[in-house]
Design a protein around this motif. Structure first.
Motif, PDB file in Angstrom:
ATOM      1  N   LEU A  71      -5.300  14.760  -6.865  1.00 51.87           N
ATOM      2  CA  LEU A  71      -6.302  13.703  -6.978  1.00 51.87           C
ATOM      3  C   LEU A  71      -7.309  13.780  -5.836  1.00 51.87           C
ATOM      4  O   LEU A  71      -8.505  13.510  -6.031  1.00 51.87           O
ATOM      5  N   TRP A  72      -6.833  14.147  -4.668  1.00 49.64           N
ATOM      6  CA  TRP A  72      -7.718  14.329  -3.515  1.00 49.64           C
ATOM      7  C   TRP A  72      -8.706  15.462  -3.792  1.00 49.64           C
ATOM      8  O   TRP A  72      -9.916  15.310  -3.623  1.00 49.64           O
ATOM      9  N   PHE A  73      -8.170  16.604  -4.231  1.00 47.97           N
ATOM     10  CA  PHE A  73      -9.030  17.748  -4.543  1.00 47.97           C
ATOM     11  C   PHE A  73     -10.007  17.410  -5.667  1.00 47.97           C
ATOM     12  O   PHE A  73     -11.190  17.786  -5.614  1.00 47.97           O
ATOM     13  N   GLU A  74      -9.529  16.698  -6.686  1.00 43.75           N
ATOM     14  CA  GLU A  74     -10.373  16.301  -7.811  1.00 43.75           C
ATOM     15  C   GLU A  74     -11.556  15.460  -7.328  1.00 43.75           C
ATOM     16  O   GLU A  74     -12.707  15.700  -7.735  1.00 43.75           O
ATOM     17  N   ALA A  75     -11.293  14.498  -6.470  1.00 46.26           N
ATOM     18  CA  ALA A  75     -12.350  13.622  -5.969  1.00 46.26           C
ATOM     19  C   ALA A  75     -13.403  14.413  -5.202  1.00 46.26           C
ATOM     20  O   ALA A  75     -14.612  14.244  -5.411  1.00 46.26           O
ATOM     21  N   LEU A 102     -14.461   9.504   1.391  1.00 45.06           N
ATOM     22  CA  LEU A 102     -13.354   9.791   0.470  1.00 45.06           C
ATOM     23  C   LEU A 102     -12.197  10.457   1.207  1.00 45.06           C
ATOM     24  O   LEU A 102     -11.028  10.115   0.988  1.00 45.06           O
ATOM     25  N   ASN A 103     -12.512  11.406   2.073  1.00 43.60           N
ATOM     26  CA  ASN A 103     -11.453  12.074   2.840  1.00 43.60           C
ATOM     27  C   ASN A 103     -10.702  11.082   3.715  1.00 43.60           C
ATOM     28  O   ASN A 103      -9.465  11.126   3.810  1.00 43.60           O
ATOM     29  N   LEU A 104     -11.442  10.183   4.350  1.00 42.77           N
ATOM     30  CA  LEU A 104     -10.819   9.180   5.220  1.00 42.77           C
ATOM     31  C   LEU A 104      -9.892   8.270   4.416  1.00 42.77           C
ATOM     32  O   LEU A 104      -8.769   7.956   4.862  1.00 42.77           O
ATOM     33  N   LEU A 105     -10.340   7.835   3.240  1.00 41.19           N
ATOM     34  CA  LEU A 105      -9.517   6.970   2.399  1.00 41.19           C
ATOM     35  C   LEU A 105      -8.245   7.676   1.951  1.00 41.19           C
ATOM     36  O   LEU A 105      -7.154   7.088   1.954  1.00 41.19           O
ATOM     37  N   PHE A 106      -8.361   8.941   1.564  1.00 41.63           N
ATOM     38  CA  PHE A 106      -7.179   9.677   1.120  1.00 41.63           C
ATOM     39  C   PHE A 106      -6.217   9.948   2.275  1.00 41.63           C
ATOM     40  O   PHE A 106      -4.994   9.934   2.083  1.00 41.63           O
ATOM     41  N   VAL A 107      -6.736  10.202   3.451  1.00 40.89           N
ATOM     42  CA  VAL A 107      -5.877  10.397   4.618  1.00 40.89           C
ATOM     43  C   VAL A 107      -5.093   9.116   4.897  1.00 40.89           C
ATOM     44  O   VAL A 107      -3.873   9.157   5.152  1.00 40.89           O
ATOM     45  N   CYS A 108      -5.776   7.973   4.850  1.00 40.11           N
ATOM     46  CA  CYS A 108      -5.104   6.682   5.071  1.00 40.11           C
ATOM     47  C   CYS A 108      -4.035   6.439   4.011  1.00 40.11           C
ATOM     48  O   CYS A 108      -2.921   6.011   4.330  1.00 40.11           O
ATOM     49  N   ASP A 109      -4.372   6.703   2.764  1.00 36.21           N
ATOM     50  CA  ASP A 109      -3.428   6.502   1.678  1.00 36.21           C
ATOM     51  C   ASP A 109      -2.217   7.413   1.834  1.00 36.21           C
ATOM     52  O   ASP A 109      -1.069   6.987   1.673  1.00 36.21           O
ATOM     53  N   GLY A 110      -2.464   8.693   2.155  1.00 38.27           N
ATOM     54  CA  GLY A 110      -1.362   9.637   2.346  1.00 38.27           C
ATOM     55  C   GLY A 110      -0.465   9.242   3.500  1.00 38.27           C
ATOM     56  O   GLY A 110       0.767   9.366   3.422  1.00 38.27           O
ATOM     57  N   PHE A 111      -1.059   8.752   4.579  1.00 39.77           N
ATOM     58  CA  PHE A 111      -0.279   8.315   5.740  1.00 39.77           C
ATOM     59  C   PHE A 111       0.621   7.137   5.376  1.00 39.77           C
ATOM     60  O   PHE A 111       1.800   7.098   5.751  1.00 39.77           O
ATOM     61  N   ILE A 112       0.070   6.179   4.626  1.00 37.71           N
ATOM     62  CA  ILE A 112       0.844   4.996   4.240  1.00 37.71           C
ATOM     63  C   ILE A 112       1.993   5.365   3.311  1.00 37.71           C
ATOM     64  O   ILE A 112       3.125   4.901   3.479  1.00 37.71           O
ATOM     65  N   ARG A 113       1.740   6.235   2.359  1.00 34.07           N
ATOM     66  CA  ARG A 113       2.740   6.525   1.328  1.00 34.07           C
ATOM     67  C   ARG A 113       3.770   7.556   1.756  1.00 34.07           C
ATOM     68  O   ARG A 113       4.949   7.444   1.403  1.00 34.07           O
ATOM     69  N   PHE A 114       3.350   8.563   2.516  1.00 31.70           N
ATOM     70  CA  PHE A 114       4.266   9.667   2.810  1.00 31.70           C
ATOM     71  C   PHE A 114       4.771   9.685   4.244  1.00 31.70           C
ATOM     72  O   PHE A 114       5.801  10.299   4.516  1.00 31.70           O
ATOM     73  N   ILE A 115       4.075   9.044   5.146  1.00 30.40           N
ATOM     74  CA  ILE A 115       4.538   8.976   6.531  1.00 30.40           C
ATOM     75  C   ILE A 115       5.248   7.653   6.785  1.00 30.40           C
ATOM     76  O   ILE A 115       6.376   7.618   7.304  1.00 30.40           O
ATOM     77  N   LEU A 116       4.598   6.543   6.401  1.00 31.31           N
ATOM     78  CA  LEU A 116       5.220   5.230   6.566  1.00 31.31           C
ATOM     79  C   LEU A 116       6.190   4.918   5.435  1.00 31.31           C
ATOM     80  O   LEU A 116       6.896   3.918   5.485  1.00 31.31           O
ATOM     81  N   ASP A 117       6.189   5.776   4.406  1.00 31.57           N
ATOM     82  CA  ASP A 117       7.096   5.624   3.266  1.00 31.57           C
ATOM     83  C   ASP A 117       6.924   4.275   2.575  1.00 31.57           C
ATOM     84  O   ASP A 117       7.878   3.571   2.282  1.00 31.57           O
ATOM     85  N   HIS A 118       5.669   3.923   2.311  1.00 27.36           N
ATOM     86  CA  HIS A 118       5.343   2.691   1.606  1.00 27.36           C
ATOM     87  C   HIS A 118       4.567   3.049   0.353  1.00 27.36           C
ATOM     88  O   HIS A 118       3.749   3.974   0.359  1.00 27.36           O
ATOM     89  N   ALA A 119       4.816   2.337  -0.735  1.00 27.31           N
ATOM     90  CA  ALA A 119       4.208   2.679  -2.029  1.00 27.31           C
ATOM     91  C   ALA A 119       2.681   2.667  -1.973  1.00 27.31           C
ATOM     92  O   ALA A 119       2.018   3.560  -2.499  1.00 27.31           O
ATOM     93  N   GLY A 120       2.110   1.654  -1.347  1.00 25.68           N
ATOM     94  CA  GLY A 120       0.651   1.586  -1.211  1.00 25.68           C
ATOM     95  C   GLY A 120      -0.080   1.600  -2.535  1.00 25.68           C
ATOM     96  O   GLY A 120      -1.152   2.187  -2.656  1.00 25.68           O
ATOM     97  N   GLY A 121       0.511   0.959  -3.536  1.00 23.43           N
ATOM     98  CA  GLY A 121      -0.058   1.001  -4.882  1.00 23.43           C
ATOM     99  C   GLY A 121      -1.469   0.452  -4.977  1.00 23.43           C
ATOM    100  O   GLY A 121      -2.325   1.016  -5.643  1.00 23.43           O
TER     101      GLY A 121
END
Length: 212
Positions: A71-75, A102-121
């Motif tokens: 999705l990141w690459f697609e955007a 867009l890159n900043l938003l995806f980095v934040c989203d990835g950090f929340i979901r995969f580093i902090l282990d939160h769904a971030g839906g």
């Protein structure tokens, strides 16, 4: 009627047609086509991984990670491709600004979901909706630019490819917005229909590419 058709399976397999055609056209060496092929290949691999994990009962955590990257690459690809056909004042500035955001938003989203282990839906939904809106507008302007600058628009391969992307972005956003309503929840399956029609546009464009 739609429920009786294996529409999700068809949607997954349909990408192989434009993928093969794009691979065949790679000899042209065009950067847009190379990245378009990478976009299709990435999507096919992620879909294939999802089916493999589903059929073998594995965790979908791995698939979620690769889907996030896709999705990141697609955007990024959609925005970059649109600007390849746009020419206006401060073009480079707006392109850089949108890509940076867009890159900043995806980095934040990835950090929340995969580093902090939160769904971030909610954040994920916001980012994807924003990407669809931005891509829809940019691709629409790119199509208008093509229409203004070319007389052979129906023969121009990238007109069809961009039309497919616009149809996908606009259709997906419309379905996503309606999904929060009682009526819209029944439309979710049409996302696969939008996907298939998008691939149809891609096929027409890639076939035209051999004649252009």
């Amino acid at each position: 009627m739609l429920n009786r058709i294996p529409i999700q399976e068809i949607s997954t397999l349909a990408i192989l047609i434009p993928l093969i055609l794009a691979g065949w056209r790679l000899k042209t060496g065009d950067l847009k086509l190379c990245l378009f092929f990478a976009f299709l290949l990435f999507g096919a691999l992620v879909d294939g991984l999802g089916w493999f994990l589903y059929l073998n009962g594995y965790s979908f955590y791995i698939h979620a990670f690769f889907q996030f990257l896709y999705l990141w690459f697609e955007a990024i690809f959609f925005v970059w491709l649109a600007f390849e056909f746009l020419s206006f004042e401060n073009n480079k500035f707006w392109k850089s600004l949108i890509l940076f955001a867009l890159n900043l938003l995806f980095v934040c989203d990835g950090f929340i979901r995969f580093i902090l282990d939160h769904a971030g839906g909610n954040l994920r939904g916001f980012i994807y909706a924003l990407m669809l809106v931005i891509s829809s507008f940019l691709i629409a302007f790119a199509l208008l630019r093509i229409a203004e600058s070319r007389e052979d628009i129906m023969q121009y391969p990238w007109f069809w490819i961009l039309s497919g992307i616009f149809f996908y972005c606009f259709g997906s956003f419309f379905i996503d917005m309606l999904s929060y309503t009682d009526f819209g929840s029944q439309l979710w399956g049409f996302r696969n229909v939008v996907n298939i029609l998008q691939y149809g546009f891609f096929v027409v464009g890639l076939v035209r590419m051999g004649k252009f």
